[in-house]
Scaffold this active site. Structure first.
Site, PDB file in Angstrom:
ATOM      1  N   HIS A 258      40.439  44.023  24.856  1.00  0.00           N
ATOM      2  CA  HIS A 258      41.260  43.226  25.778  1.00  0.00           C
ATOM      3  C   HIS A 258      41.367  41.765  25.344  1.00  0.00           C
ATOM      4  O   HIS A 258      40.371  41.045  25.262  1.00  0.00           O
ATOM      5  CB  HIS A 258      40.668  43.274  27.183  1.00  0.00           C
ATOM      6  CG  HIS A 258      41.520  42.562  28.201  1.00  0.00           C
ATOM      7  ND1 HIS A 258      42.779  43.003  28.561  1.00  0.00           N
ATOM      8  CD2 HIS A 258      41.309  41.433  28.929  1.00  0.00           C
ATOM      9  CE1 HIS A 258      43.292  42.194  29.464  1.00  0.00           C
ATOM     10  NE2 HIS A 258      42.421  41.229  29.700  1.00  0.00           N
TER      11      HIS A 258
ATOM     12  N   TYR B 236      44.669  37.751  40.937  1.00  0.00           N
ATOM     13  CA  TYR B 236      43.596  38.732  40.876  1.00  0.00           C
ATOM     14  C   TYR B 236      43.200  39.061  42.308  1.00  0.00           C
ATOM     15  O   TYR B 236      42.580  38.248  42.995  1.00  0.00           O
ATOM     16  CB  TYR B 236      42.384  38.183  40.124  1.00  0.00           C
ATOM     17  CG  TYR B 236      42.510  38.222  38.618  1.00  0.00           C
ATOM     18  CD1 TYR B 236      41.848  39.198  37.877  1.00  0.00           C
ATOM     19  CD2 TYR B 236      43.272  37.278  37.940  1.00  0.00           C
ATOM     20  CE1 TYR B 236      41.953  39.235  36.496  1.00  0.00           C
ATOM     21  CE2 TYR B 236      43.377  37.304  36.563  1.00  0.00           C
ATOM     22  CZ  TYR B 236      42.713  38.293  35.845  1.00  0.00           C
ATOM     23  OH  TYR B 236      42.818  38.328  34.475  1.00  0.00           O
TER      24      TYR B 236
END
Length: 618
Positions: A389, A208
């Site tokens: 998600h 990330y």
């Protein structure tokens, strides 16, 4: 070509609304997509939500048969397939069929597809037909608001048999609704890119990467009305998700690129999503009366750009410059948009047992403190869109609304979720959320292919359970996420519970899970009291508690009887084609293992902060 098609689509949509009848052989179809990687199979479609009919036009580069239908999640056997073509003598054949095995087709006893046109020229075979969303034929798959797996096929001749080389499966959300009527962009459109520049993707499965960037500097209020992903072509398979978070104007932000959830907590600042993209998504344009406000004292000046990379093959030396492209204008809309994140706090307290055919997880949101945390009364939130998600174990999601203890409606759902198709979807009707309402997110997982427990975490091979609601008018609430009482769950499962939440996870990680105690654990998790964590744009956090309510299933709609033949549940009709006597109008991933708990906790940079939060609750 896409622009021209879209203009024609909007014009035809106005006619369709006034006439309110089924799309015919000459109607322009609003939606389109290639169904194969080589761009040989092209699909156009449109639908009527009130009449519950859908029209397809399949165009394939072939002089042989063509077919289109809906298939199952794990096997093509039983697929619903409409097949047609033009014989060498010019006669047309067309039939509603199903797959009895991987290659063999059989005609349905009930013919529920209506042929609108079938032509063949030197390049293409084009077949247009319509069908009801739901017929009474058990061989037909329903057209629903879930993700559907479309099976398309063609042949080089008119032999009635499928070939693996000419058969394709693509997940699509067919019942999308367009709420913007502007054919061209506003005259004063400005483009602004938010991107990471020349970032070296690490040789690990999950990264990330975060960078803090300024929003466009404007001297008066503007509205962002459209956004789209910026992806480098050769890196598309490695970019999993891109989110843009608004930062409070009092935030002290770091410089450079850092690991979002690593050991420097500064790179995880800012938690209110303003725009986002995930695998399978495309350009998204807001409804005509809604925009994302920038340029006023109340608007964020800086954002956190988060790009999630999945480098499962550990490829070295790959640089990336992905991001989000914003389109904004001084032509203001009526409402300022906001995004509310619901679901389960992404942390190992969210666990999914191994070897589960089905495992449900729940995240509760209680809005009773929204007014207090917002600083002013929160107006009713009008939800117009959503983004779902989970990661690879996710099979379905839904968000349900309750008021005064009574279930009112399902806000959004997808009972056939596909990890590779995570696109923003508009609701067919606005959903209002009032302060005091309770919102519940249910996520369904399957872990038959896993031999260790799966924990909540940022890695693609761990899990999430999140739904982002797009609404107006904007308020100051960014997140409303729930998580269970792990001490209660441990005790109810007959294990020795520790006051340290992480030690309880270690205990359960060592249990030998059977189908019976998997179901027991699922029940105990649902019965556990939930802590609900509410967060604002300015990073203020407030906790409350609540209990998971039951979900009453939505009744299934009635099917439409077909005039094409008798419904035969045990279809014994021999393979064949229905003749068309009328004149036709001439139309021109690798095997993955979730991270072990110890490694997951080591990698999760927010551990100390979350533990402090949990200890405060205990």
């Amino acid at each position: 070509m896409t622009c021209v098609l879209f203009k024609l689509c909007l014009l035809s949509a106005l006619v369709a609304v006034s006439q309110s009848n089924r799309l015919g052989p000459t109607s322009h179809l609003c939606y389109s997509r290639f169904l194969d990687h080589s761009n040989l199979v092209f699909l156009r479609w449109d639908f009527d939500l009130e009449a519950e009919f859908i029209t397809f036009e399949l165009q394939v580069r072939t002089a042989g048969r063509v077919g289109l239908g809906i298939t199952n999640h794990y096997t093509n056997v039983g697929s619903d397939l409409v097949v047609g073509g033009v014989l060498p003598d010019g006669n047309v054949y067309f039939s509603d069929q199903h797959l009895v095995d991987e290659e063999t087709l059989a005609e349905d006893g009930s013919q529920d597809a209506e042929l609108l046109g079938l032509t063949e020229d030197a390049v293409y075979t084009t077949m247009r037909f319509s069908r009801p969303f739901c017929s009474c034929d058990p061989h037909d798959k329903d057209i629903s608001s879930d993700t559907l797996r479309l099976l398309s096929a063609y042949g080089l001749d008119d032999t009635v048999k499928l070939s693996r080389e000419q058969t394709f499966i693509k997940s699509l959300f067919l019942l999308q609704v367009i709420y913007h009527d502007v054919v061209d962009d506003p005259q004063e459109t400005i483009i602004h890119d938010l991107e990471i520049t020349d970032f070296l993707i690490p040789e690990v499965d999950t990264t990330y990467a975060c960078i803090f960037l300024p929003l466009p500097i404007v001297n008066k209020k503007h509205h962002i009305y459209k956004f789209e992903p910026k992806l480098l072509e050769h890196n598309e398979t490695m970019v999993h998700r891109i989110l843009v978070y608004a930062c409070g104007n009092a935030s002290v932000l770091p410089t450079g690129i850092g690991e979002c959830y690593g050991f420097d907590p500064a790179f995880s600042l800012c938690s209110q999503v303003i725009v986002g993209w995930a695998v399978g998504g495309l350009t998204y344009q807001l409804p005509d009366d809604v925009g994302i406000s920038i340029g006023t004292p109340l608007d964020p000046q800086w954002i956190r750009l988060e790009v999630h990379y999945s480098n499962f093959n550990n490829l070295p030396g790959v640089y990336d410059s992905s991001g989000i492209r914003l389109y904004y204008t001084s032509q203001l809309r009526k409402y300022d948009m906001g995004v509310l994140e619901l679901g389960i706090l992404t942390f190992p307290l969210h666990f999914i047992l191994l070897g589960a055919e089905s495992f449900m997880s729940y995240g509760l949101c209680k809005t009773e403190k929204f007014d207090e945390m917002n600083g002013t009364p929160v107006p009713d939130m009008q939800v117009f869109g959503y983004l779902l998600h989970t990661h690879l174990a996710g099979r379905s999601l839904q968000a349900v609304k309750y008021r005064n203890g009574t279930q009112l409606q399902t806000i959004c759902k997808d009972l056939s979720y596909d990890f590779n198709l995570q696109e923003i979807r508009d609701l067919p009707h606005l959903v209002d959320i009032k302060p005091g309402d309770e919102l519940l997110v249910e996520c369904h997982y399957q872990t038959l292919d896993r031999d260790t427990m799966t924990f909540g975490g940022t890695s693609t091979i761990n899990e999430m359970c999140l739904i982002f609601l797009f609404y107006y008018p904007r308020n100051n609430i960014s997140n409303c996420l729930g998580y269970l009482d792990i001490i209660y769950v441990t005790r109810e499962l007959g294990e020795d519970a520790s006051e340290n939440p992480m030690e309880n996870l270690m205990v359960m990680d060592n249990v030998e899970w059977t189908p019976e105690n998997i179901k027991k654990a699922e029940k105990v998790c649902k019965e556990s009291q939930q802590t609900v964590m509410i967060k604002t744009l300015d990073e203020q956090i407030e906790n409350t508690t609540g209990w998971i309510p039951d979900i009453i299933p939505t009744p299934r709609g009635s099917c439409l009887e077909s005039s094409g033949g008798k419904v035969e549940p045990q279809d014994k009709t021999p393979t064949g084609f229905r003749a068309v006597p009328m004149a036709l109008y001439s139309l021109s991933i690798p095997i993955l293992r979730p991270l072990p708990l110890v490694a997951l906790l080591f990698l999760q940079g927010t551990l100390s902060w979350l533990l402090a939060t949990l200890q405060d609750r205990v």
